[in-house]
Enzyme design. Sequence first.
Site, PDB file in Angstrom:
ATOM      1  N   GLY A   1      -9.542  -2.644   4.487  1.00 38.85           N
ATOM      2  CA  GLY A   1      -9.740  -3.054   3.141  1.00 38.85           C
ATOM      3  C   GLY A   1      -9.581  -3.504   1.690  1.00 38.85           C
ATOM      4  N   HIS A   2      -7.540  -3.205   1.732  1.00 42.33           N
ATOM      5  CA  HIS A   2      -8.018  -2.527   0.063  1.00 42.33           C
ATOM      6  C   HIS A   2      -7.375  -3.908  -0.848  1.00 42.33           C
ATOM      7  CE1 HIS A   2      -6.232   1.311   2.111  1.00 42.33           C
ATOM      8  NE2 HIS A   2      -7.724   1.216   2.023  1.00 42.33           N
TER       9      HIS A   2
ATOM     10  N   GLN B   1     -10.193   3.938   5.260  1.00 44.96           N
ATOM     11  CA  GLN B   1     -11.882   4.591   4.639  1.00 44.96           C
ATOM     12  C   GLN B   1     -12.740   6.160   4.138  1.00 44.96           C
ATOM     13  OE1 GLN B   1     -10.538   3.660   8.628  1.00 44.96           O
ATOM     14  NE2 GLN B   1     -10.997   1.764   8.141  1.00 44.96           N
TER      15      GLN B   1
ATOM     16  N   ASP C   1     -13.991   2.899   1.052  1.00 49.50           N
ATOM     17  CA  ASP C   1     -14.384   2.128  -0.096  1.00 49.50           C
ATOM     18  C   ASP C   1     -14.602   2.219  -1.718  1.00 49.50           C
ATOM     19  OD1 ASP C   1     -14.359  -0.373   1.873  1.00 49.50           O
ATOM     20  OD2 ASP C   1     -16.961   0.360   1.712  1.00 49.50           O
TER      21      ASP C   1
ATOM     22  N   LYS D   1      -9.333   3.659  -3.090  1.00 48.44           N
ATOM     23  CA  LYS D   1      -7.632   3.532  -2.751  1.00 48.44           C
ATOM     24  C   LYS D   1      -6.363   2.823  -3.070  1.00 48.44           C
ATOM     25  CE  LYS D   1      -9.369   4.551   1.007  1.00 48.44           C
ATOM     26  NZ  LYS D   1     -10.953   4.572   1.303  1.00 48.44           N
TER      27      LYS D   1
END
Length: 467
Positions: A74-75, A257, A47, A50
């Site tokens: 989740g990006h 991650q 988180d 990125k």
Amino acid sequence: MDGSTVARRESDAKMANILPNGLADNLPGSSLRNLPNIVVVGAQWGDEAKGKIIDVLACNRSMVVRYGGGNNAGHSVTVGDIVYKFHLIPSGVLYEKVVCVIADGVVIDPGVLISEMKGLEARGISMRNLKLSGNAHLILPYHRTLDLLEEERRGESKIGTTGRGIGPAYTDKAARIGIRVGDLLDKNRFEERLRDVLTWKNEVLTKLYGAEPLDADAILLEYRGYADYLRPYVTDTGALVSEAVQKGNGVLFEGAQGTLLDLDQGTYPYVTSSHPIAGGACIGTGIGPGAIDRVIGVAKSYTTRVGAGCFPTEQLNETGHYIRERGHEYGTTTGRPRRCGWLDALILRYAVQVNGLDYLSLGHLDVLAGLDEVKICVGYHTLTGETLTRLPSDLPFRTDLTPVYETLPGWGVEAEYARTFEELPQNAQAFVRRVEELAGVTIASASVGPGREQTIFIEPHWSKLTG
Ligand code: IMP
């Protein structure tokens, strides 16, 4: 063109203005030159935002490759007023000419992938350049069920997984009973594999957990629909990536991650089941280590963690609350509130070590704004009076560590309007410089908000990273 396409194009045009040193010459549509291959990794527990830095870097690459993890990730990428959330599709998909690869090391929940594809298409984003590896393993319904049942069985010592079936899918891969995207495309092979594996899985579900067995015919029907949809996108991604690497087209490897969630190098057992570290880019795509020219780590100006496990600098107080609310620290995938605490320089030094970081991108400076003072952990005191300055390998089990903090003066909310390093408040500049010293790595960019234009490129480092 719908509203989001227009916003994206306008934002691409703005990007041309914010990118330094002629990088804009390489925005999509211009000819590519010999560009380095860059791995982007999370330097903490995931988180780290990125997606944002990948989006900035992707604009002048030919290819973005996602190499591990699954829809536990989740990006988020903010373009103008629009926020895009990606779980499996590389963030590079926002640029029309960038080839986006989901490589061998990723585990695919096909239903989730297809709905992500359809959702993006509905917003005017083409999937024409999406490529999916036939070697990527599938998440099947029993993986999701087992993820939840295994967590329940762990009771007090549960990991706090995302419940997406990630661990059980990687477990089957290692046990050599996994089913891959390539199998899905062969009707008979898929049926044979599924019936075989499901017999065993149903034994586990019913006899060990007292759960209901799953129906092979229902799974076959559902997954055949997925096969038809995904077939045009499936290819030998290893060959594709190798070719792009050889041509010097500039490949960006997108880590999911973070370093401390790595199966081998993270805070085991409170980790994910893949290899988010830079080395994972080789294993997950089929390229050699020599193909990687640069590695950039992404970190926040503080630390967060979701799920269980040790977190020495966690702030279970007003400060933690302040960071969570200002930083919207709630999981993109699960919506869970993230645990928040001060920046830990020992973690950053460790990330430099295991990833071979060349540069760091330090984000979320705006979130700390408004605090009178900010802290950085520079060591851990033990009960025996020792001071540790390296992350101990048994960190997950240490209950005797008290962080040693260095305190710096805070800065104001005007930080979010800074567009150059010099425009940052003096105290924020001093913070960045101190983090650089403590982490032992050059900071190539800093970030003061989610927008593309809120990235500060620090020269000459940024140009050395990208050029
Ligand atoms: P799993 O990957 O769902 O098996 O979860 C294992 C651990 O990794 C849990 O603590 C999760 O919260 C954490 N985790 C997995 N993916 C992410 C991520 O993208 N960001 C932060 N934590 C994650």
